[in-house]
Design a protein around this motif. Sequence first.
Motif, PDB file in Angstrom:
ATOM      1  N   VAL A  92       2.648   9.122  -7.105  1.00 27.23           N
ATOM      2  CA  VAL A  92       2.303   7.854  -6.516  1.00 27.23           C
ATOM      3  C   VAL A  92       2.666   6.814  -7.527  1.00 27.23           C
ATOM      4  CG1 VAL A  92       0.692   6.032  -5.733  1.00 27.23           C
ATOM      5  CG2 VAL A  92       0.562   8.614  -4.533  1.00 27.23           C
ATOM      6  N   ARG A  94       2.514   2.644  -9.382  1.00 26.57           N
ATOM      7  CA  ARG A  94       1.430   1.517  -8.908  1.00 26.57           C
ATOM      8  C   ARG A  94       2.227   0.298  -9.826  1.00 26.57           C
ATOM      9  NH1 ARG A  94      -2.763   2.784  -5.331  1.00 26.57           N
ATOM     10  NH2 ARG A  94      -3.421   5.465  -5.205  1.00 26.57           N
ATOM     11  N   ALA A  98      -3.549  -1.727  -5.111  1.00 26.84           N
ATOM     12  CA  ALA A  98      -4.317  -2.238  -3.784  1.00 26.84           C
ATOM     13  C   ALA A  98      -4.631  -0.894  -3.781  1.00 26.84           C
ATOM     14  CB  ALA A  98      -2.675  -2.771  -3.090  1.00 26.84           C
ATOM     15  N   TYR A 121      -1.736  13.411  -7.020  1.00 19.58           N
ATOM     16  CA  TYR A 121      -2.284  14.104  -5.644  1.00 19.58           C
ATOM     17  C   TYR A 121      -2.041  15.431  -4.937  1.00 19.58           C
ATOM     18  CZ  TYR A 121      -3.852   9.003  -5.444  1.00 19.58           C
ATOM     19  OH  TYR A 121      -3.804   7.108  -5.697  1.00 19.58           O
ATOM     20  N   ASP A 175       3.352  -0.708  -4.733  1.00 20.95           N
ATOM     21  CA  ASP A 175       3.177   0.908  -4.873  1.00 20.95           C
ATOM     22  C   ASP A 175       4.287   1.916  -3.729  1.00 20.95           C
ATOM     23  OD1 ASP A 175       1.690   1.155  -2.637  1.00 20.95           O
ATOM     24  OD2 ASP A 175      -0.223   1.012  -4.124  1.00 20.95           O
ATOM     25  N   PHE A 176       4.312   3.519  -4.043  1.00 23.88           N
ATOM     26  CA  PHE A 176       5.123   3.974  -2.742  1.00 23.88           C
ATOM     27  C   PHE A 176       4.867   5.354  -3.404  1.00 23.88           C
ATOM     28  CE2 PHE A 176       8.186   5.151  -6.304  1.00 23.88           C
ATOM     29  CZ  PHE A 176       8.568   4.516  -6.646  1.00 23.88           C
ATOM     30  N   LYS A 177       5.386   6.421  -2.702  1.00 26.85           N
ATOM     31  CA  LYS A 177       4.559   7.666  -3.094  1.00 26.85           C
ATOM     32  C   LYS A 177       5.846   8.016  -2.292  1.00 26.85           C
ATOM     33  CE  LYS A 177       4.339  10.436   0.457  1.00 26.85           C
ATOM     34  NZ  LYS A 177       4.516  11.088   1.250  1.00 26.85           N
ATOM     35  N   ASP A 200       6.899   3.179   5.758  1.00 28.56           N
ATOM     36  CA  ASP A 200       5.635   4.345   5.902  1.00 28.56           C
ATOM     37  C   ASP A 200       4.641   5.022   4.247  1.00 28.56           C
ATOM     38  OD1 ASP A 200       5.544   4.354   8.716  1.00 28.56           O
ATOM     39  OD2 ASP A 200       5.817   6.143   8.729  1.00 28.56           O
ATOM     40  N   THR A 201       5.890   5.123   3.469  1.00 26.82           N
ATOM     41  CA  THR A 201       5.474   5.597   1.960  1.00 26.82           C
ATOM     42  C   THR A 201       5.793   4.712   1.311  1.00 26.82           C
ATOM     43  OG1 THR A 201       7.336   6.035   1.312  1.00 26.82           O
ATOM     44  CG2 THR A 201       6.380   7.348   2.844  1.00 26.82           C
ATOM     45  N   CYS A 202       5.493   2.906   1.338  1.00 23.02           N
ATOM     46  CA  CYS A 202       5.156   2.196  -0.072  1.00 23.02           C
ATOM     47  C   CYS A 202       4.306   1.157   0.747  1.00 23.02           C
ATOM     48  CB  CYS A 202       6.860   1.352   0.048  1.00 23.02           C
ATOM     49  SG  CYS A 202       8.305   2.391  -0.324  1.00 23.02           S
ATOM     50  N   ARG A 203       4.037   0.896  -0.427  1.00 26.37           N
ATOM     51  CA  ARG A 203       3.365  -1.035   0.024  1.00 26.37           C
ATOM     52  C   ARG A 203       4.878  -2.362  -0.505  1.00 26.37           C
ATOM     53  NH1 ARG A 203      -1.615   1.119  -1.251  1.00 26.37           N
ATOM     54  NH2 ARG A 203      -2.723   1.009   0.232  1.00 26.37           N
ATOM     55  N   ARG A 219      -2.929   1.015   9.197  1.00 28.33           N
ATOM     56  CA  ARG A 219      -4.336   0.372   8.116  1.00 28.33           C
ATOM     57  C   ARG A 219      -5.211  -0.309   8.838  1.00 28.33           C
ATOM     58  NH1 ARG A 219      -0.833   2.087   4.110  1.00 28.33           N
ATOM     59  NH2 ARG A 219      -0.657   4.083   3.470  1.00 28.33           N
TER      60      ARG A 219
HETATM   61  N1  UDP Z   1       0.971   7.214   0.081  1.00 27.71           N
HETATM   62  C1  UDP Z   1       1.863   7.514   1.499  1.00 27.71           C
HETATM   63  N2  UDP Z   1       1.124   9.203   1.594  1.00 27.71           N
HETATM   64  C2  UDP Z   1      -0.003   9.449   1.676  1.00 27.71           C
HETATM   65  C3  UDP Z   1      -0.547   8.504   0.452  1.00 27.71           C
HETATM   66  C4  UDP Z   1      -0.338   7.497   0.317  1.00 27.71           C
HETATM   67  O1  UDP Z   1       2.726   7.176   2.040  1.00 27.71           O
HETATM   68  O2  UDP Z   1      -0.579  10.658   2.072  1.00 27.71           O
HETATM   69  C5  UDP Z   1       1.345   5.668  -0.274  1.00 27.71           C
HETATM   70  C6  UDP Z   1       1.035   4.921   0.430  1.00 27.71           C
HETATM   71  O3  UDP Z   1       1.884   3.915   1.660  1.00 27.71           O
HETATM   72  C7  UDP Z   1       0.695   3.525  -0.840  1.00 27.71           C
HETATM   73  C8  UDP Z   1       0.865   4.356  -2.041  1.00 27.71           C
HETATM   74  O4  UDP Z   1       1.068   5.757  -1.785  1.00 27.71           O
HETATM   75  O5  UDP Z   1       2.431   2.842  -1.030  1.00 27.71           O
HETATM   76  C9  UDP Z   1      -1.144   4.536  -2.671  1.00 27.71           C
HETATM   77  O6  UDP Z   1      -1.482   4.597  -1.606  1.00 27.71           O
HETATM   78  P1  UDP Z   1      -2.863   4.820  -1.837  1.00 27.71           P
HETATM   79  O7  UDP Z   1      -3.171   5.751  -2.893  1.00 27.71           O
HETATM   80  O8  UDP Z   1      -3.662   3.260  -2.031  1.00 27.71           O
HETATM   81  O9  UDP Z   1      -3.518   5.523  -0.394  1.00 27.71           O
HETATM   82  P2  UDP Z   1      -3.810   5.180   1.059  1.00 27.71           P
HETATM   83  O10 UDP Z   1      -4.529   3.378   0.191  1.00 27.71           O
HETATM   84  O11 UDP Z   1      -2.697   4.592   1.137  1.00 27.71           O
HETATM   85  O12 UDP Z   1      -4.618   5.510   1.008  1.00 27.71           O
END
Ligand code: UDP
Length: 261
Positions: A92, A94, A98, A121, A175-177, A200-203, A219
């Motif tokens: 991830v 950032r 957020a 993670y 942020d993004f994953k 789906d994978t970014c903010r 969410r």
């Molecule tokens: N994220 C994702 N898949 C996951 C967990 C997070 O795509 O299983 C992305 C999420 O959309 C965000 C970023 O990773 O853009 C950081 O997520 P965060 O750790 O803040 O967790 P969340 O708030 O999504 O539970």
Amino acid sequence: MSRRKLIYEGKAKILYEGPERNTMVQYFKDDATAFNNEKKAIIEGKGVLNNRISEFIFNQLNDVGLETHLIKRLNMREQLIKSCEVLPIEFVVRNIAAGSIVNRLGLNEGSILKNPVVEYYYKNDALGDPIVTIEHIKINDWANEEEIKKATKISLRINDVLSGLFRAVGIKLVDFKLEFGRYWNNEEKKIILVDEISPDTCRLWDTKNEKKLDKDRFRKDLGGLIEAYQEVAKRLGIMPEGTNIKEIKTGISKTIKLKKS
Ligand code: UDP
């Protein structure tokens, strides 16, 4: 589709055996999940938009020498990809506080981080995808030091490319994953980007009014998810005005006019 061999079904995507050795087909579903699968819905058209947005972003990365698993988009919902051994780690990145970091570290949502931060993670639903350190990754053999270093370096380069790409269309990349895989080209092993990069994978926040253009709309029950994803696609120039939303929702139209990249 049903005759193809299913390799793996995840929350938002399905992997099928590909037409050639070392290839797979990645199918984008309309399923949305959050909070470790506690919240679920089917959002018609999401898979079609994510397929197109992720294809566009992966092509941009491939073009600047950041190798990804994408070979080509096949149709409205599917991509042909290189088969990789996926590391069980989510990387991830950032730029702005957020989501989970806000509560974990007591930061104010929206505060700009001094430098981009990479977090790791462990992908494990039963454990709720815990945050882990590089040492944890190494002692469990989820990846070795060199692989982690490479993937971290690529993550930060991807952040530079994507921050610029989104900034140019009035969107903040909060942020993004990312996910990475081991890819063998003859005897040579490479660490390459896999999975998807999409709302789906970014903010993604609108620069002007900070409107959320990403999965936080699901969410946080904000509504208008498809419209937000469409807005991202339009700004990236991959979905011209006037595209029929019904066609996106079904994902079966042959008349949809997607701009060639
Ligand atoms: N994220 C994702 N898949 C996951 C967990 C997070 O795509 O299983 C992305 C999420 O959309 C965000 C970023 O990773 O853009 C950081 O997520 P965060 O750790 O803040 O967790 P969340 O708030 O999504 O539970």
